[in-house]
Write an enzyme that holds these catalytic residues in place. Structure first.
Site, mmCIF file in Angstrom:
data_model
loop_
_atom_site.group_PDB
_atom_site.id
_atom_site.type_symbol
_atom_site.label_atom_id
_atom_site.label_comp_id
_atom_site.label_asym_id
_atom_site.label_seq_id
_atom_site.Cartn_x
_atom_site.Cartn_y
_atom_site.Cartn_z
ATOM 1 C CG ASN A 61 -0.597 -0.261 2.499
ATOM 2 O OD1 ASN A 61 -0.116 -1.343 2.824
ATOM 3 N ND2 ASN A 61 -0.742 0.727 3.371
ATOM 4 C CG ASP A 62 -0.095 4.137 2.887
ATOM 5 O OD1 ASP A 62 -1.001 3.495 2.341
ATOM 6 O OD2 ASP A 62 -0.245 4.740 3.961
ATOM 7 N N PRO A 63 3.071 4.512 -0.519
ATOM 8 C CG PRO A 63 3.063 6.396 -1.921
ATOM 9 C CD PRO A 63 2.158 5.369 -1.305
ATOM 10 C CB SER A 118 2.648 5.871 6.136
ATOM 11 O OG SER A 118 2.011 4.942 5.294
#
Length: 499
Positions: A61-63, A118
């Site tokens: 998922n998230d960068p 993140s």
């Protein structure tokens, strides 16, 4: 006799075959030469070729922490990987072709054993140009990590420094100096300063800073300054971003609302508070109008003095924490995009980085054609493919919409992705199941599809009344997959040397 014959003939044949493999380590995939060591299975018609998907395939998922390392000239991309979450890691010299590395963060401390969530990356201005990761954990600790061996150009192993604070917040940004918040360039010998970052909370974007001026933020104490941007939705603000656009005095405050997408405002930031410009429609100012474009993260590219944006494309349902490795690829990232200020001085424009054009095939394509399509009609382009870069300028009469259909299934033409616009220009990147569209007014949107091997058709379309038409000037390039090197994915650093 037969055993002697096998030894006499089979082994030399094996050596010849092995030599041929070494001399010609390429195979033809989707009309392009791809290295035989590339692990991606391109027989899957949904697998993208120039959007990043990690190896081994698993949930992504998230960068996180995209960053340029000035000591090596390499770009780093970290990302949320597996369940529970860890930080995956890849490096590139051009933001297009990638080398897969081992996971950077793997839940090794007491405060992140439930997951590494993140965060961001910052290159400090000390003598070693230390790379620092600011990370959030499942226990709501914000903590720091640094490379274990700074001389390793790939920064494959990371050491935990310490938690800096625990609060009901998520997703810390990169850090900056309060005395010069608009500069993300390194200022040598700048002296002690107050360092700042922002985090996302239920109350909005919250500013934190070191409690006093320090030479380095690595061992500092941090204090909360307060909320600098918020709304009345009552939804947790995730993955905040706060930065100045290069070459301007315009600041951007961005946040992600799960289920709704990524939103931004432009304005000013004085080191203590963010002030939005007047006349903004916060609910409509999005990097991408698809709510599945989410948890985006940008970074300042010091090599080319630009702001570069990554966005997570959520294509699959959330896995549960006890779900085993999924085996197949799960989600991807957008192509990297530049962020610039639109002509109105308020809204933003995102556009694929210029390096993406290096994946265009040098031969073939469909170029410089002037074509007219009457309203309600469709004109087929004599070129097909599931990986394309399409650019068009458009003139129209009346209020009709003009555009393109891609991934048209030859067995079922009703199965396709249609992109229509009222603007004078359109760019469309087609990459198997992902279609990214960029419009002349600065807006962007992403489409998802489930193509088959027969989903390769392209046509121009025009909507509206019978006396209207669309006049197109069209260029179409076939695209190749990026080069994907996984040979470093399980190698480590010993005594500071590459092995």
């Amino acid at each position: 006799f037969w055993l002697k014959a096998l030894v006499a003939y089979a082994w030399p044949l094996y050596d010849i075959m092995r030599l041929v493999t070494l001399l010609v380590p390429l195979v033809l995939v989707r009309g392009c030469q791809v290295h035989t060591a590339d692990p991606r299975n391109f027989s899957d018609p949904t697998l993208p070729g120039f959007h990043f998907v990690p190896w081994p395939f698993d949930w992504m998922n998230d960068p996180n922490g995209p960053v340029y390392d000035p000591t090596t000239g390499l770009y780093h991309l970290f990302y949320q990987y597996k369940t529970p979450r860890e930080w995956g890691h890849a490096v590139s010299s051009d933001l297009v072709n990638w080398a897969q590395l081992q996971e950077a963060l793997t839940r090794q401390a007491w405060y992140d054993e439930g997951g590494d969530y993140s965060g961001s990356a910052t290159v400090l201005c000390d003598e070693q140009r230390t790379m620092m990761l600011t990370v959030s954990s499942s226990t709501e600790y914000m903590f720091l990590t640094v490379p274990r061996v700074r001389s390793d150009p790939y920064l494959r192993e990371w050491s935990y420094v310490k938690p800096i604070f625990q609060v009901a917040a998520r997703d810390p940004t990169e850090v900056w100096r309060r005395s010069d918040p608009g500069s993300f360039e390194c200022v040598p010998d700048a002296g002690p300063d107050v360092y700042q970052l922002v985090v996302g909370t239920l109350n909005g974007t919250v500013l934190w800073q070191t409690s006093e001026p320090v030479a380095s933020p690595l061992n500092a104490d941090w204090i909360e300054v307060g909320v600098i941007n918020h709304d009345d939705t009552g939804i947790f603000w995730e993955c905040p971003d706060l930065f100045v656009l290069p070459g301007t005095t315009t600041w951007v405050s961005k946040h992600s609302l799960i289920g709704y997408g990524d939103f931004y405002q432009t304005g000013t930031f004085d080191g203590f508070s963010f002030t939005a410009q007047d006349g903004q429609d916060f609910e409509k100012q999005m990097y991408d109008t698809n709510p599945s474009f989410y948890a985006s993260k940008s970074f300042y590219d010091a090599a080319k003095h630009r702001r570069v944006l990554w966005g997570w494309l959520k294509m699959n349902p959330w896995p549960s924490d006890d779900e085993p490795d999924v085996g197949g690829w799960q989600n991807t990232q957008t192509v990297p995009r530049t962020i610039t200020l639109a002509e109105d001085g308020v809204t933003l424009k995102t556009w694929p980085i210029e390096e993406i054009e290096s994946l265009r095939k040098e031969t073939g394509g469909f170029h410089g054609r002037n074509l007219t399509v009457a309203a309600g009609n469709e004109l087929w382009i004599p070129l097909s493919g599931a990986m394309l870069d399409i650019e068009m300028n458009i003139q129209t009469t009346g209020d009709n919409l003009c555009g393109v259909r891609v991934l048209v299934d030859s067995e079922d033409p009703s199965s396709h992705v249609e992109v229509l616009t009222a603007t004078s220009s359109l760019r469309v990147l087609v990459d198997a199941s992902i279609v990214e569209a960029f419009f002349g007014d600065g807006l962007a949107t992403t489409f998802f599809s489930s193509p088959k091997a027969t989903s390769t058709g392209v046509s121009l379309v025009a909507s509206g009344t019978s006396d209207a038409f669309c006049a197109f000037t069209v260029d179409v390039w076939e695209m190749c997959p990026f080069t994907f090197d996984v040979s470093l994915a399980r190698k480590s650093v010993t005594e500071g040397q590459l092995v």
